[in-house]
Design an enzyme around this catalytic site. Structure first.
Site, PDB file in Angstrom:
ATOM      1  CG  HIS A  42      -0.272  -0.306   2.572  1.00 39.30           C
ATOM      2  ND1 HIS A  42       0.146  -1.346   2.895  1.00 39.30           N
ATOM      3  CD2 HIS A  42       0.115   0.562   3.655  1.00 39.30           C
ATOM      4  CE1 HIS A  42       0.784  -1.481   4.203  1.00 39.30           C
ATOM      5  NE2 HIS A  42       0.618  -0.225   4.528  1.00 39.30           N
ATOM      6  CG  HIS A  81       1.009   5.232   3.867  1.00 36.69           C
ATOM      7  ND1 HIS A  81       0.414   5.302   5.075  1.00 36.69           N
ATOM      8  CD2 HIS A  81       1.824   4.234   4.248  1.00 36.69           C
ATOM      9  CE1 HIS A  81       0.658   4.220   5.649  1.00 36.69           C
ATOM     10  NE2 HIS A  81       1.339   3.370   5.150  1.00 36.69           N
TER      11      HIS A  81
HETATM   12  P1  AMP Z   1       1.762   0.447   7.341  1.00 40.73           P
HETATM   13  O1  AMP Z   1       2.336   0.532   8.746  1.00 40.73           O
HETATM   14  O2  AMP Z   1       2.451   0.982   6.285  1.00 40.73           O
HETATM   15  O3  AMP Z   1       1.403  -0.959   7.147  1.00 40.73           O
HETATM   16  O4  AMP Z   1       0.345   1.154   7.522  1.00 40.73           O
HETATM   17  C1  AMP Z   1      -0.860   0.695   7.671  1.00 40.73           C
HETATM   18  C2  AMP Z   1      -1.738   1.681   7.489  1.00 40.73           C
HETATM   19  O5  AMP Z   1      -3.114   0.810   7.100  1.00 40.73           O
HETATM   20  C3  AMP Z   1      -2.129   2.229   8.808  1.00 40.73           C
HETATM   21  O6  AMP Z   1      -1.813   3.662   8.336  1.00 40.73           O
HETATM   22  C4  AMP Z   1      -3.180   2.087   9.299  1.00 40.73           C
HETATM   23  O7  AMP Z   1      -3.890   3.171   9.943  1.00 40.73           O
HETATM   24  C5  AMP Z   1      -4.138   1.663   8.038  1.00 40.73           C
HETATM   25  N1  AMP Z   1      -5.173   0.769   8.349  1.00 40.73           N
HETATM   26  C6  AMP Z   1      -5.312  -0.276   9.084  1.00 40.73           C
HETATM   27  N2  AMP Z   1      -6.420  -0.869   9.011  1.00 40.73           N
HETATM   28  C7  AMP Z   1      -7.364  -0.202   8.091  1.00 40.73           C
HETATM   29  C8  AMP Z   1      -8.530  -0.079   7.804  1.00 40.73           C
HETATM   30  N3  AMP Z   1      -9.412  -0.858   8.184  1.00 40.73           N
HETATM   31  N4  AMP Z   1      -9.112   0.875   6.844  1.00 40.73           N
HETATM   32  C9  AMP Z   1      -8.209   1.760   6.718  1.00 40.73           C
HETATM   33  N5  AMP Z   1      -6.815   1.881   7.023  1.00 40.73           N
HETATM   34  C10 AMP Z   1      -6.442   0.934   7.744  1.00 40.73           C
END
Ligand code: AMP
Length: 139
Positions: free
Chosen positions: A98, A100
């Site tokens: 993903h 950001h």
């Molecule tokens: P990472 O640390 O790069 O894996 O980021 C994961 C991101 O996913 C974090 O910023 C979380 O806030 C976000 N996240 C986790 N669960 C959800 C969800 N159900 N819907 C939207 N964002 C999410």
């Protein structure tokens, strides 16, 4: 067990979807670092950037290219930080690639991407030449 993002793709858990096409999806981060913080994913589940097939990687970039100005404009941002945490040691918590998109505002108190480094290495020219050669030999 499907990743939480695959469950969003499947419609099994809710999300604030802002864009969808055949291979990619974008939705608001549930714990935003800034208003408009958006995640862009391939619909298929791949853990790391280099696991993503080239055609899907191109689709992912096309979605980012489309979303970045839309996100910035929607929240009247001055700029954005666009980044992937690529692997657990880099802070990746969800094992589904993903990007950001974090909107940035003049004077928001945040840092540049350089702020991710802990201790920075003290590398001589010879070290840099050797590292460049090692990378060049592998691409
Ligand atoms: P990472 O640390 O790069 O894996 O980021 C994961 C991101 O996913 C974090 O910023 C979380 O806030 C976000 N996240 C986790 N669960 C959800 C969800 N159900 N819907 C939207 N964002 C999410």
């Amino acid at each position: 067990m499907a990743s939480i993002f695959s469950q969003i793709v499947a419609g099994d858990i809710p999300a604030r979807v802002v864009y969808e096409d055949e291979t990619t999806l974008a939705f608001l981060d549930v714990n935003p670092l800034a208003p408009g913080h958006t995640l862009v994913i391939p619909k298929e589940e791949y853990e790391r950037l280099n696991d993503v097939p080239a055609d899907v990687a191109a689709d992912l970039y096309a979605t980012l290219h489309r979303l970045v100005p839309a996100v910035e404009a929607a929240v009247d941002a001055d700029a954005s930080t666009v980044a992937f945490n690529n692997g657990e040691a880099a802070g990746q918590e969800v094992p589904h690639v993903h990007a950001h998109i974090v909107p940035r505002f003049t004077g928001d108190g945040g840092g540049p991407i350089h702020a991710i480094a802990g201790e920075t290495p003290d590398l001589e020219d010879d070290d840099l030449d050797a590292i460049a050669d090692e990378i060049d030999a592998r691409v």
